[in-house]
Design a protein around this motif. Structure first.
Motif, PDB file in Angstrom:
ATOM      1  N   THR A 223      -3.802   9.771  -3.935  1.00 36.71           N
ATOM      2  CA  THR A 223      -2.751   9.529  -2.948  1.00 36.71           C
ATOM      3  C   THR A 223      -1.876   8.326  -3.250  1.00 36.71           C
ATOM      4  OG1 THR A 223      -4.262   8.217  -1.579  1.00 36.71           O
ATOM      5  CG2 THR A 223      -4.124  10.584  -1.097  1.00 36.71           C
TER       6      THR A 223
ATOM      7  N   ARG B 251       1.638  15.755   0.661  1.00 33.67           N
ATOM      8  CA  ARG B 251       0.261  16.233   0.594  1.00 33.67           C
ATOM      9  C   ARG B 251      -0.403  15.532  -0.586  1.00 33.67           C
ATOM     10  NH1 ARG B 251       3.453  20.315  -1.392  1.00 33.67           N
ATOM     11  NH2 ARG B 251       2.958  21.104  -3.488  1.00 33.67           N
TER      12      ARG B 251
ATOM     13  N   GLU C  73      -6.721  19.357   7.294  1.00 35.85           N
ATOM     14  CA  GLU C  73      -6.048  18.943   6.064  1.00 35.85           C
ATOM     15  C   GLU C  73      -6.136  17.439   5.821  1.00 35.85           C
ATOM     16  OE1 GLU C  73      -2.127  20.576   6.339  1.00 35.85           O
ATOM     17  OE2 GLU C  73      -2.778  22.530   5.592  1.00 35.85           O
ATOM     18  N   ASP C  74      -6.435  16.681   6.869  1.00 36.78           N
ATOM     19  CA  ASP C  74      -6.567  15.246   6.696  1.00 36.78           C
ATOM     20  C   ASP C  74      -7.716  14.878   5.763  1.00 36.78           C
ATOM     21  OD1 ASP C  74      -7.699  16.317   9.364  1.00 36.78           O
ATOM     22  OD2 ASP C  74      -8.991  14.598   8.932  1.00 36.78           O
TER      23      ASP C  74
ATOM     24  N   TYR D  15      -6.931  13.805   2.193  1.00 41.67           N
ATOM     25  CA  TYR D  15      -6.611  12.401   1.946  1.00 41.67           C
ATOM     26  C   TYR D  15      -7.890  11.574   1.795  1.00 41.67           C
ATOM     27  CZ  TYR D  15      -1.792  13.437   3.335  1.00 41.67           C
ATOM     28  OH  TYR D  15      -0.516  13.947   3.411  1.00 41.67           O
TER      29      TYR D  15
ATOM     30  N   ARG E  72      -0.055  20.957  12.744  1.00 42.80           N
ATOM     31  CA  ARG E  72       0.874  20.703  11.643  1.00 42.80           C
ATOM     32  C   ARG E  72       2.311  20.624  12.157  1.00 42.80           C
ATOM     33  NH1 ARG E  72      -1.281  24.934   7.050  1.00 42.80           N
ATOM     34  NH2 ARG E  72      -2.941  25.659   8.405  1.00 42.80           N
TER      35      ARG E  72
END
Length: 704
Positions: free
Chosen positions: A156, A168, A255-256, A259, A616
């Motif tokens: 990231t 993303r 989706e977090d 990260y 989202r």
């Protein structure tokens, strides 16, 4: 200063006498006290202030512009590697050492064009390496040493270049992934054919060993702090094959967590080296034996990163040499890194920028506001060997109040009473009202560098809402009234407030002594608390001791700089915005019974963060974060103090550096800058490498 051995415990330092004798700070305090108080509860007029002229880059790229996985027609490496190692049968050809489809760093990541091989990148660290078992929590000395050696499932750091609509995580050890229709499963494909620096294959076995025997093992604490709840409570991971893994989650499309799989939460270590030392597989070893099995003196530890630590001289230098099995290339097929050597002088943290200014180091983060003016003046001198660029105001200091009333950290009677005060909204608001943030900012640096910080998420994030930000501007009189209201009065006439039963109120503020910024802010907090009748005792502990105090809950108040990403990005590390799990939060964790004792506003913040992670919809996300910001600042979830930018200072000989990049946003600059693709033009090379034309040696030849 006088050492106190009273109720607050040994080793505490009461710094009021020393601080009040400091002429500069006294003058600032005098001016502040004579100024009329400002009203509380308004939006911060400086919350959206312009950045420094050399502000952050405007992100314009997509992730695939930076990195991709594909096969190229041909590959190359430094001539000396082919001549001295491949031609002599000591290494396979470079095409045989690379994956079938290596990671390709695209031209968009090369602001100065394709790089050139050779030379050394020189840096300085104030840390000292404990050893190389980062999976079990050993520190490599920070300063980017670990970032140069560790690789993680995703990446990231470079995302400051990616436009918001395309944001993303970048693929890394996980080259691709796909979601099931219901969003409860995530299948990841690992880079196939990549190898550790000793030539051993990297497979799902390394991933599963890190997960099962480190993250899930309650006796192990990985360096990045990963635990069972880091990737979602109840999440499971399984291997479907040597290059395929599958996650199973309790909520759809989290989706977090992608990260969270970046530095430093999911960076697998070499299972073929670590497993034989783990107590689960070696009954002769304790967990302490496992953690300490690879001390700093055992160099050439296998890594997936661009460089391998090849030489260590205590309190002198770390030398890292290029990893001959590194699995990344540029668009022309040149195996990365460009630099053959990475050097770390083991000095002090304050020496980092000094060495770059002197021309004896190549790269450093300038993070101490008191140095900014001098560094700018030095950069403006004719013939200065370095350049400087400021990024966004991504650094912020706060005082964290321990909100656990449930026994976390085994507080004694005094500490437990302080925690009960910390849990009162009027008490937290009084502390915030007592802080003269403008005076603190002026004490750190002249000019527009440092601004007041109200707390909550930072203005640099697109989710920031100034109108939702409650500011408790300096008003000592109102702070005193709030303390009177909750029964904290001076009942013995010594100018300091007592509990209702007459007992003395003694609050211990834990802070680092390592920088002038930390010391100045800690002493300022002490003075402003004293002006509203609260006795604060400073406890200065640095390095790993401070980290241990934080992780174990052994603090009343903790002065900290935001070294995590949730306040400036929100999308990365959002779990840290609220006590999402029993053991994941910085200043509110479960007690011995495993239960959290959340305050009402914390419960709502947890619900907001969960909703944020579940949607989202950009508009809904902004509304949720506006509500979070209102709750956080109105309830003084943490006492914000100041915020300021960092600067990157770079030797002018270094190519490939983006101007205005943040020293910290999604990760530290050492990752964001993608050091594996930095280089020195041939005309400027020469005389810097300490171990030229060498490759890492055998890690454990005797064992073989």
């Amino acid at each position: 200063m006088t050492v106190k051995n009273g109720a607050a415990g040994n080793g505490m330092v009461e710094a009021s006498t020393a601080m009040r004798t400091a002429a500069a700070m006294a003058a600032l305090l005098s001016a502040a006290c004579s100024a009329p108080p400002q009203s509380a509860g308004v939006a911060d007029p400086e919350a959206t202030a312009a950045l420094m002229p050399a502000g952050a880059l405007k992100p314009t790229l997509a992730p695939e512009d930076l990195v991709s996985f594909r096969r190229l027609p041909a590959y190359s490496e430094p001539v000396w590697v082919t001549r001295d190692f491949v031609a002599k049968g000591l290494l396979p050809p470079v095409s045989k050492r690379l994956p079938r489809e290596p990671l390709v760093v695209g031209p968009a990541a090369m602001p100065d064009g394709t790089g050139h091989y050779g030379d050394a990148l020189r840096q300085v660290t104030g840390g000292r390496p404990e050893g190389w078992n980062y999976s079990a929590g050993q520190s490599q000395g920070w300063g980017g040493v670990d970032i140069g050696t560790m690789e993680c499932l995703t990446r990231t750091g470079p995302l400051f270049l990616v436009r918001p609509d395309a944001l993303r995580p970048l693929p890394n050890l996980a080259k691709s992934w796909s979601w099931s229709k219901d969003g409860l499963q995530l299948t990841m494909n690992l880079v196939e054919g990549a190898r550790w620096s000793d030539g051993h294959p990297f497979t799902s076995d390394d991933v599963m060993f890190y997960w099962t025997d480190n993250v899930l093992d309650p006796q192990v604490s990985p360096l990045g702090g990963a635990g069972p709840d880091t990737f979602g409570q109840g999440s499971k991971l399984e291997a479907l094959g040597p290059y395929t893994i599958r996650w199973t989650f309790q909520r759809p499309f989290p989706e977090d967590v992608l990260y969270q799989m970046a530095y430093g939460k999911f960076c697998p270590g070499p299972a073929h080296v670590l497993r034989p030392q783990h107590p689960r597989y070696n009954k002769r070893n304790s967990y302490a034996d496992y953690r300490n099995a690879f001390p700093a003196a055992r160099v050439n530890f296998p890594v997936m990163g661009a460089w391998v630590v090849s030489e260590y001289r205590p309190d002198d230098i770390l030398i890292l040499r290029r990893n001959p099995y590194y699995w990344k290339v540029d668009a022309e097929g040149q195996q990365l890194p460009y630099f053959d050597e990475l050097q770390y002088r083991l000095l002090g943290w304050n020496d980092r920028d000094i060495q770059v200014i002197a021309g004896t180091s190549d790269l450093a983060n300038v993070e101490v506001p008191g140095n900014y003016v001098e560094v700018l003046e030095q950069a403006a001198r004719p013939g200065a060997p370095f350049r400087i660029a400021f990024g966004p105001r991504g650094a912020a200091y706060s005082v964290l109040l321990n909100l656990s009333g449930n026994g976390w950290g085994e507080p004694d009677a005094r500490a437990q009473r302080i925690r009960q005060l910390n849990r009162l909204p009027e008490f937290r608001q009084a502390i915030s009202l007592a802080m003269d943030r403008r005076t603190l900012a002026a004490a750190l640096a002249k000019g527009p560098f440092v601004l007041p910080y109200a707390g909550g998420i930072l203005p640099e994030t697109p989710f920031f809402d100034a109108a939702a930000t409650r500011v408790f501007a300096h008003d000592a009189a109102q702070a005193r009234r709030l303390l009177d209201r909750i029964g904290l009065k001076d009942t013995d006439g010594d100018g300091l407030r007592n509990f209702a039963d007459g007992g003395n109120i003694e609050i211990v503020l834990t802070a680092s002594p390592d920088t002038a910024t930390d010391r100045t802010l800690a002493e300022g907090v002490l003075i402003f608390a004293r002006e509203i009748g609260l006795r604060v005792i400073l406890r200065f502990v640095g390095g790993t001791q401070r980290d241990a105090a934080n992780a174990s809950g052994q603090f009343d108040w903790l002065l900290t700089r935001a070294n995590s990403t949730e306040l400036i990005t929100v999308v990365q590390g959002a779990d840290a915005l609220a006590p999402m799990g029993p053991y994941s939060h910085a200043f509110h964790r479960a007690g011995p019974d495993g239960q959290l004792d959340l305050l009402p506003y914390e419960t709502e913040m947890v619900e907001i963060v969960r909703a944020f992670q579940a949607t989202r919809d950009p508009a809904l996300r902004r509304r949720l974060m506006a509500r979070y910001q209102a709750l956080s600042t109105e309830n003084v979830n943490a006492v914000g103090l100041v915020r300021f930018p960092g600067a990157l200072v770079v030797n002018r000989r270094i190519g490939g550096v983006f101007g205005g990049m943040p020293i910290f946003m999604f990760n530290w600059a050492e990752d964001a800058i993608m050091r594996e693709r930095l280089f020195v033009p041939p005309a400027k090379q020469g005389g810097v490498e300490l171990r030229p034309r060498t490759l890492p040696g055998c890690f454990d030849c005797k064992a073989r």
